[in-house]
Structure formats: structure tokens, C-alpha cells
Design an enzyme around this catalytic site. Structure first.
Site, mmCIF file in Angstrom:
data_model
loop_
_atom_site.group_PDB
_atom_site.id
_atom_site.type_symbol
_atom_site.label_atom_id
_atom_site.label_comp_id
_atom_site.label_asym_id
_atom_site.label_seq_id
_atom_site.Cartn_x
_atom_site.Cartn_y
_atom_site.Cartn_z
ATOM 1 C CE LYS A 1 22.269 39.790 13.410
ATOM 2 N NZ LYS A 1 23.722 39.665 13.455
ATOM 3 C CG ASP B 1 22.999 42.719 18.104
ATOM 4 O OD1 ASP B 1 22.594 42.013 17.160
ATOM 5 O OD2 ASP B 1 24.148 42.611 18.580
ATOM 6 N NE ARG C 1 35.083 40.867 18.520
ATOM 7 C CZ ARG C 1 33.827 40.483 18.236
ATOM 8 N NH1 ARG C 1 33.032 40.041 19.200
ATOM 9 N NH2 ARG C 1 33.380 40.516 16.989
HETATM 10 C C1 S3P Z 1 28.510 40.280 16.944
HETATM 11 C C2 S3P Z 1 28.247 40.769 15.708
HETATM 12 C C3 S3P Z 1 26.890 40.966 15.160
HETATM 13 C C4 S3P Z 1 25.843 40.964 16.275
HETATM 14 C C5 S3P Z 1 26.053 39.866 17.263
HETATM 15 C C6 S3P Z 1 27.443 39.967 17.898
HETATM 16 C C7 S3P Z 1 29.909 40.094 17.351
HETATM 17 O O1 S3P Z 1 26.613 39.917 14.270
HETATM 18 O O2 S3P Z 1 24.557 40.874 15.731
HETATM 19 O O3 S3P Z 1 25.083 39.947 18.284
HETATM 20 O O4 S3P Z 1 30.193 39.952 18.546
HETATM 21 O O5 S3P Z 1 30.781 40.092 16.471
HETATM 22 P P1 S3P Z 1 27.132 39.987 12.742
HETATM 23 O O6 S3P Z 1 28.570 40.200 12.829
HETATM 24 O O7 S3P Z 1 26.826 38.675 12.110
HETATM 25 O O8 S3P Z 1 26.352 41.120 12.132
#
Ligand code: S3P
Length: 434
Positions: free
Chosen positions: A348, A321, A25
Site C-alpha cells: 500500500k 484499508d 470512479r
Molecule cells: C481501492 C482498492 C483497494 C484499496 C484502495 C482503493 C479502489 O486496493 O486498498 O485504497 O478504489 O479500487 P486494491 O484494489 O489494490 O486492494
């Protein structure tokens, strides 16, 4: 391939690398801000490098991403991204592809193609493409637009009220990014509260963003503000700290302190599960750094039997995660642990429910795989085996911790997958053994 031997006593103090979600981000928001963004603690790993390289291909200048060095992003403003003359390669990173989709669909008149590795090209993208189409986006891809490579042709978007089908921070963030340049306000309504790093950081960059509704699940963006470059400090990733938290509790004679870990409440589900296990985790020196709560975590080996635990859909977004390493922990709890509401794990980097069941079963674990979760029958000993990360970074590191607790040695192929989120994992493991 890596040889892993059973271990006694992991001891020491370490810092885990920067939070992966916050790192992506900081790069993305810095790129569309005006002026310079400085990022300290950015995760120097394959996934954020994929994001940086995609942004560079669209004319954003980003200094090299090297361990311990401040990264500088020269923002090009909300409409400054150029049409790239190459495919945007998102590598293994779902966050890169999904957040970029949101960012690019509103870049009028410009054409983008996004692709990635074999794993990423098999992951569902319709969940992002579909809500963006409600705002007027044009996204095409294989299997009815669900699979990459994806083609985006930038459009003038209009604001909308969008309910997301799953609590996914990636979907939410993609919509919020598209909303920044849409005509009229956009509201995202989540079925449960997913990680809120985008909301916190977009606000800090100057976006007109409001969080309301029941438990803060309605997020509204009103376009019209320009984002201004910021100084971002990225805390350590609790998803990386998770491996040491579980290792420290399980492995006899251990004491591990992990400094500077992000403790955003949308990410700390693992600490609640460890409480259920009656594991000993101390939070020390809790503070706020650049809009995110941070603290140091200390774990010591648990004496006596660990209690089994239950994870349901309610807590799932806050530890999504960490399910692979918690599955390892469950193998050593005395009794049955239940993990449900986890069907997202199947989409995932790999199908993590299937892969963890397959690999841990090779070590003698007793796991029943269900469509949306696992039942883990705790046993006291696993045995060493020939293991495979199946290209998944979190699986590689979880299996490494399981191997340290096993009877006899193990080999782990495709262990290099760890570099996606934690390049120094193997070095940190060695350091904790001395
Ligand atoms: C993430 C959101 C999660 C996570 C991923 C990173 C993010 O996925 O599993 O490792 O940075 O927004 P989801 O938003 O699809 O659950």
C-alpha cells in the site's frame, strides 16, 4: 508536526468526507461518458484531485473540486481523451495510476506517461500491466514494467478471459475500463469478491456489464455501448469513518454519530470485526442512495473488556484499508488478536504491517510481525511517544487515535499525510472534543 494529548469523551455528530473509491470512479467514468456528469459529495482531497488533474491534462473539463460544491465533468466520450503534452502526475494515488492504465491502453495511436510521488513509484504495477498485455496493451516501465514512470502506447485491444491473481478492485477496474473499447467481450474472474463500486457505477452509466459466477466473481463487459453522463451522489467513506468508530468505542465517555456512511457490503468488514470485539455500533436510517447502500453509524464507549478478534484472508478485501486502525483497536483488546492473509498491506502507500508495528511498538505495544499479518497482544495502556506517519495517510490517522488513548503526550511528524483522503480530520477531531 502535531502534538497529541490523551482525551476523555469524544462526543458529537459529524459527516466524514466522500468515499475515495467512488470519487475516483465518478470522475473517470464521467470523463469518458457523453454529456455532463454532476457529482455531489465528491471527496475534496489530494487523491481525487490527482485523478481530476490527469483527466484535465487530456482535455476533460472538470469544475474546481471544493468542499460542499457540486463538481461538473464534461464527458469527452469513450475515444475523446487527447494525448497529453505533459506527464500524468498521479501523486500518491494507486487508484489513479491503475485505473488510468486500464483507461488509456486502448486509446489507439496515443502516447501517455504516468508517474507519481516516491511511494507510488515504488508500488507494483505489473499486476495491472500484465493482464492488460493479455488484451494486447503496450505498457513499459522500470524493473521490467513493474514500476512507474510508465509509458503507454495505445493499441486496438481484444477481449479476453482474465483470472486476477489477487482480489484487487484496482486490477479488476483497470481491466473493465480497457474492455469498454476492446474487440469482443472480456470477463474478469476474481479469486475473492473485491469492492464492486466500478460494476455498480459502470452499469448506471450504461455499460453492458454482467455479473455472474460463484458469488458474483465473474464480471463480463461487452463493448459497443456508449456511456451517458449521470448524476452521482457520493456517500461518506467508511474507511474514514473507521477512525471515529474505533475512537468512540475505546475512548471513555464517548458517543459519536457519523451520518451518511457508505455501507456497501464489499466494504463493511470492519463492522463484523467490531461485532467480534463486542463493541457497540448501531446502524440507523439505512437507505439506498444512487445505487449504493448508506446509513448513519452510532458508537458509544465500550464498558468492560473488549474481546480480541481474528481476521483472515476471507474477510480481508472487505476491510483492507482498515487494518491500521484495527491494529490500534487490537492493542486495547483483552487477549491476542490475529490478523492474517494481509500481505497486500505491504504494497500500500507504505508497508503498513511494518510501519504500524514499528510505530505502535514505540508506544509500548506488543506486536509480532509475520510475513502476511500480525499478532497483537492486547495491553491496557500505551504510552505517549515521538511518532511518524512515514507519509501514509491511514497510518497518520490511526496513530492519532492511539495517541488519544495513551498515557502522556505524543508528537506526530508528517501528520499532514492525512490530507490524501481526509483533509478535515484534525478539525473534526477538535470538534469532537468540545
Ligand atoms: C481501492 C482498492 C483497494 C484499496 C484502495 C482503493 C479502489 O486496493 O486498498 O485504497 O478504489 O479500487 P486494491 O484494489 O489494490 O486492494
Amino acid at each position: 508536526m502535531r502534538e497529541l494529548h490523551p482525551k476523555d469523551g469524544l462526543r458529537g455528530t459529524l459527516k466524514v468526507p466522500g468515499d475515495k473509491s467512488i470519487s475516483h470512479r465518478a470522475l473517470l467514468f464521467g470523463a469518458i461518458a457523453e454529456g455532463k456528469t454532476q457529482i455531489d459529495g465528491l471527496l475534496p482531497a489530494e487523491d481525487p484531485v490527482s485523478t481530476a488533474n490527469c483527466l484535465r491534462a487530456m482535455g476533460v473539463s472538470i469544475s474546481p473540486i471544493l468542499k460542499g460544491q457540486t463538481v461538473e465533468v464534461q464527458g469527452v466520450g469513450l475515444d475523446g481523451l487527447q494525448e497529453p503534452n505533459e506527464i500524468l502526475n498521479c501523486g500518491n494515488s494507486g487508484t489513479t495510476m491503475r485505473l488510468l492504465l486500464g483507461l488509456l491502453v486502448g486509446k489507439e495511436g496515443r502516447h501517455f506517461v504516468l508517474s507519481g510521488d516516491k511511494s507510488l513509484c515504488g508500488r507494483p504495477m505489473q499486476r495491472v500491466g500484465q493482464p492488460l498485455k493479455v488484451m494486447g496493451a503496450q505498457v513499459q516501465g522500470r524493473c521490467d514494467g513493474n514500476l512507474a514512470p510508465l509509458a503507454v502506447y495505445g493499441q486496438k485491444l481484444h477481449g479476453a478471459v482474465i483470472g486476477t491473481p489477487v482480489a484487487s478492485a484496482q486490477i479488476k477496474s483497470a481491466i473493465l475500463l480497457a474492455a469498454l473499447t476492446a474487440e469482443g467481450p472480456t470477463t474478469v474472474i476474481e479469486p475473492a469478491h473485491s469492492r464492486d463500486h466500478s460494476e455498480r457505477m459502470l452499469k448506471a452509466f450504461g455499460a453492458n456489464l454482467e455479473v455472474g459466477g460463484e458469488m458474483g466473481r465473474h464480471i463480463t463487459i461487452r463493448p459497443g455501448s456508449t456511456l451517458k453522463g449521470q448524476s452521482v451522489v457520493v456517500p461518506g467513506d467508511i474507511s474514514s469513518a473507521a477512525f471515529w468508530l474505533i475512537a468512540g468505542v475505546l475512548i471513555p465517555n464517548s458517543e459519536i454519530t457519523i451520518e451518511n456512511v457508505g455501507l456497501n457490503p464489499t466494504r463493511t468488514g470492519i463492522l463484523e470485526v467490531m461485532e467480534q470485539m463486542q463493541a457497540n455500533v448501531q446502524i440507523i436510517n439505512k437507505r439506498d442512495i444512487a445505487g449504493e447502500p448508506v446509513g448513519d453509524l452510532r458508537v458509544t464507549t465500550h464498558t468492560g473488556p473488549l474481546k480480541p478478534f481474528t481476521i483472515t484472508h476471507e474477510i480481508m478485501p472487505r476491510l483492507i484499508d482498515e487494518v491500521p486502525i484495527l491494529t490500534v483497536a487490537a492493542c486495547f483488546c483483552h487477549g491476542e488478536s490475529y490478523i492474517s492473509g494481509a500481505s497486500e498491506l505491504r504494497v500500500k502507500e507504505t508497508d503498513r504491517l511494518a510501519v504500524m508495528t514499528r510505530q505502535l511498538s514505540l508506544m509500548g505495544a506488543k506486536i509480532d510481525e509475520k510475513p502476511d499479518g500480525l499478532i497483537v497482544h492486547g495491553v491496557t495502556k500505551l504510552h505517549g511517544s515521538k511518532l511518524d506517519s512515514e507519509t501514509d495517510h491511514r497510518v497518520a490517522m490511526s496513530l492519532a487515535i492511539a495517541s488519544l488513548m495513551a498515557k502522556g503526550s505524543s508528537t506526530l511528524i508528517q501528520s499532514e499525510a492525512a490530507a490524501v483522503s481526509y483533509p478535515d480530520f484534525w478539525k473534526d477531531l477538535e470538534d469532537l472534543q468540545h
